[in-house]
Design an enzyme around this catalytic site. Structure first.
Site, PDB file in Angstrom:
ATOM      1  N   SER A 110       0.830  -1.202   0.000  1.00  0.00           N
ATOM      2  CA  SER A 110       0.000   0.000   0.000  1.00  0.00           C
ATOM      3  C   SER A 110       0.865   1.254   0.000  1.00  0.00           C
ATOM      4  CB  SER A 110      -0.919   0.007   1.223  1.00  0.00           C
ATOM      5  OG  SER A 110      -1.559   1.263   1.365  1.00  0.00           O
ATOM      6  N   LYS A 111       0.405   2.280  -0.700  1.00  0.00           N
ATOM      7  CA  LYS A 111       1.117   3.559  -0.709  1.00  0.00           C
ATOM      8  C   LYS A 111       1.048   4.246   0.653  1.00  0.00           C
ATOM      9  CE  LYS A 111       0.643   4.487  -5.669  1.00  0.00           C
ATOM     10  NZ  LYS A 111       0.187   5.430  -6.698  1.00  0.00           N
ATOM     11  N   ARG A 112       0.152   3.753   1.512  1.00  0.00           N
ATOM     12  CA  ARG A 112       0.062   4.318   2.863  1.00  0.00           C
ATOM     13  C   ARG A 112       1.116   3.731   3.793  1.00  0.00           C
ATOM     14  NH1 ARG A 112      -5.323   3.527   1.448  1.00  0.00           N
ATOM     15  NH2 ARG A 112      -5.367   1.536   2.544  1.00  0.00           N
ATOM     16  N   HIS A 113       1.790   2.669   3.359  1.00  0.00           N
ATOM     17  CA  HIS A 113       2.842   2.073   4.183  1.00  0.00           C
ATOM     18  C   HIS A 113       4.026   3.036   4.262  1.00  0.00           C
ATOM     19  CE1 HIS A 113       6.066  -0.607   5.445  1.00  0.00           C
ATOM     20  NE2 HIS A 113       5.138  -1.479   5.806  1.00  0.00           N
TER      21      HIS A 113
END
Length: 704
Positions: free
Chosen positions: A332-335
């Site tokens: 995920s790009k939120r990681h």
């Protein structure tokens, strides 16, 4: 991403060793390399050429076995071309650079540099509705921070510009009109509402939601007339009625089970789609190789069809595995570990990040995974992984330690990187420690070098260099009220003023000393303040009270201290150490001299360990460790002496002697060299081996 589950992979032909026929799709099997301790990232199939089964060099395919032919086919695909390659990285400024896109940029960069070619940066900004205002600027800055440069791009003039797609609309329109003229594309006047209604109805019926070709049958004359009167339209490409085969370096041959729909190549707003502009630009910019993530594999047949329609030869494609987490879900790009800002905030070296990214789907034939950018260029091949890549950040920590050590040991040092990633954070922590700890009045010493006088201590963030920060530290402190800091970096009482090297008026001397500390100690902790605390006596002097406390604790664990086999009181042991090491001149203060001298000196001092009831043959280490480090764990004694230097080492040995109430009789305060000479000339009082003498030999006078 329609049709991703219908992908076919061709198997190797037993007669030629290549994939010359398409077979039904099969599930990717687990690689036999998945249990290898070197593969930190992936447990999926890896295109690993390994060692040749036999000596196949120079042999014709007819003379090879099937295994040998398969090895040769994979080997040939993994090898880089002998001619220069032109590669590109084409980010879209709809978001910021992340780990996956950095890996794509790196792989394309390495191919270009390894073959003596060119690496191009192209901005694909045709999706005007999703542009992020500062994304392009951040992309450039993050790539440069990581250490990647480009030969052509929006900010670097080249022969194939412009390098922003929004500045190439005329070029795309010319090629769109060409396809329409030759009947390979047509105008589509269907409104977005009509297309949505078709998809909903088809979905309800359970049928295909692909574009049904409504406008394909419109005659060229009618199409021209409607376009002339201003009817809005998109342009669609007439796809082949049969699935198209796409050649790939990693997967060899790929083919969908169903043909492509008539896909849009120019949108109603006049901008080209990614698929169309991408193909036009790669051809006109003479791109020879395209490395990208495997998520683009299902789109490659569209690109191949466009190349075929223009009569062009496609570049060579290589699709590498998708980055996934431990649950095999797309990262995920939120990681945190996906964003470039996270690596910068964590003080990760650019070399570490590039090394980490390169190993995400690429397999080196080297036994050592620690590689600089130059090493990667030298060793790069097309030996990519086929399956998903499981990202483990444990490897990142391992690589950071190795690259930190390479940076510290590099000679001559890389001053900008050292200052940014190590020296400046260290100095900032020292400044903060000086500002936050409880200050006790310093004890005057006749051996101390004159401190640097500073009128004020400005905020550490106001200085530009590590050397400037140290100018803000004053060795002479006014007494302050005794109060505990809620979270002190370094607690009091623990030390005196900074060591003389850090009080020097010469910035080079201060930074040289900090580098020497780094080279002598273990790698800095991720928390630099913690590293400073663990090695505090390499930065600050040791107070006499601290030495006394450490001696009190140590002397409860042993008895019967001897020098050359004769019981000797601690005061004379310390005088012996002052005399022994004080006889070494400044020019001989090297590891080559100190190492053997320390070894022979500590062997002359022995004591009885009360825990093991055994004689400790190298008892001198106890006295040296107390005097130089106050029993704090740290580097070898020889490294501590070398790092501190002769002046500070001798001051600490004399300070230990003072703890045992040894003093040089003089009407004036003696200098350091006079004190050393006094120790050399002072007789050592050896005592007979009796119980009373043994007890006295380990007792500090009560007046200390």
């Amino acid at each position: 991403m329609r049709g991703i589950g219908l992908l076919r992979r061709a198997a190797a032909c037993p007669s030629c060793g290549t994939s010359c026929r398409a077979l039904p799709s099969t599930r990717t099997s687990v690689s036999r390399f998945s249990s290898s301790p070197r593969l930190w990232f992936s447990s999926t199939t890896r295109v690993n050429i390994g060692d040749p089964p036999l000596n196949v060099e120079g042999r014709s395919p007819a003379m090879m076995s099937g295994k040998e032919r398969r090895w040769r086919a994979v080997h040939n695909r993994a090898e880089l071309p002998k001619t220069p390659c032109r590669t590109r990285f084409a980010p879209s400024p709809t978001g910021y650079l992340h780990l996956g896109s950095l890996r794509t940029a790196l792989f394309n960069y390495l191919i270009a540099k390894a073959t003596g070619g060119q690496f191009i940066l192209r901005v694909e900004d045709t999706d005007q509705t999703r542009l992020v205002p500062d994304a392009e600027e951040r992309l450039f800055a993050d790539l440069k921070w990581a250490g990647l440069s480009w030969d052509e791009g929006p900010d670097v003039k080249g022969l194939y510009g412009p390098y922003r797609q929004s500045e190439r609309l005329d070029i795309y329109n010319q090629h769109t009109d060409k396809l329409i003229e030759q009947g390979a594309a047509y105008r589509c006047f269907c409104s977005p509402e009509d297309l949505d209604a078709h998809q909903r109805a088809a979905h309800t019926r359970g049928g295909a939601t692909a574009y049904p070709g409504t406008c394909r049958s419109i005659s060229p004359a009618e199409s021209e007339e409607r376009a002339a009167r201003g009817d809005p339209f998109a342009v669609r490409f007439k796809s082949s009625p049969e699935p198209v085969v796409a050649q790939d370096i990693v997967f060899n041959r790929f083919q969908k089970a169903i043909p492509e729909e008539d896909f849009v190549i120019r949108k109603r707003d006049g901008y080209p789609t990614y698929h169309f502009a991408n193909v036009i630009d790669d051809k006109l910019m003479e791109i020879t190789h395209v490395v990208r993530g495997s998520e683009w594999l299902v789109s490659t047949p569209k690109h191949v069809e466009l190349y075929n329609a223009f009569g062009w030869t496609p570049p060579q494609f290589a699709h590498v595995g998708l980055l996934v987490n431990s649950n095999r879900e797309k990262l995920s790009k939120r990681h945190d570990g996906v964003n470039m800002t996270w690596y910068q905030d964590q003080n990760i070296l650019p070399a570490t990040l590039l090394n980490f990214a390169a190993l995400l789907g690429w397999h080196s034939t080297r036994t050592n995974d620690v590689m600089t950018l130059q090493d990667l260029v030298k060793n790069f091949t097309f030996n990519f992984s086929r399956g998903d890549i499981i990202v483990s950040f444990d490897k990142l920590r391992f690589l950071q330690e190795k690259h930190m050590r390479l940076l510290i040991d590099k000679d001559p040092p890389d001053a900008p990187l050292l200052s940014q990633y190590l020296l400046r954070p260290m100095v900032t922590s020292i400044v903060q420690a000086e500002a936050r700890r409880v200050i006790l009045p310093p004890t005057a010493s006749p051996y101390a070098k004159p401190p640097v006088q500073v009128e004020s201590t400005p905020d550490s963030g106001s200085s530009n260099t590590a050397a400037d920060l140290l100018d803000n530290i004053s060795a002479q402190h006014e007494p302050t009220p005794v109060s505990k800091s809620p979270d002190p970096v370094v607690e009091e009482p623990f030390a005196g003023p900074l060591v003389p090297a850090l009080q020097s008026s010469q910035p080079v001397e201060r930074l040289t000393y900090l580098l020497a500390v780094l080279r002598a100690t273990r790698l800095p902790d991720p928390d630099i303040a913690e590293y400073i605390l663990k090695n505090k006596y390499l930065f600050w002097k040791i107070r006499k009270a601290t030495l006394s406390q450490e001696w009190d604790k140590a002397r409860k664990t042993f008895k019967r201290v001897t020098l050359n086999g004769v019981l000797t009181p601690p005061r004379d042991i310390s005088k012996f150490l002052v005399a022994r090491f004080g006889s070494v001149p400044e020019q001989d203060w090297t590891l080559e001299v100190l190492g053997p001298l320390i070894k022979t000196t500590v062997q002359q001092i022995q004591y009885l360990d009360l825990k093991t009831d055994a004689i400790v043959p190298n008892g001198g280490y106890l006295f040296l460790r107390i005097a130089l480090q106050a029993m704090l764990p740290g580097p070898a004694i020889s490294q501590v002496m070398l790092t501190l230097g002769r002046h500070e080492t001798m001051c600490r040995l004399i300070r230990l002697a003072e703890v045992f109430q040894w003093d040089v009789k003089s009407r004036m305060k003696p200098t350091l060299e006079e004190t050393i000479q006094a120790a050399i000339m002072s007789p050592i009082q050896n005592h007979p081996t009796t119980a009373a003498a043994a007890a006295a030999a380990t007792t500090v006078p009560k007046s200390v």
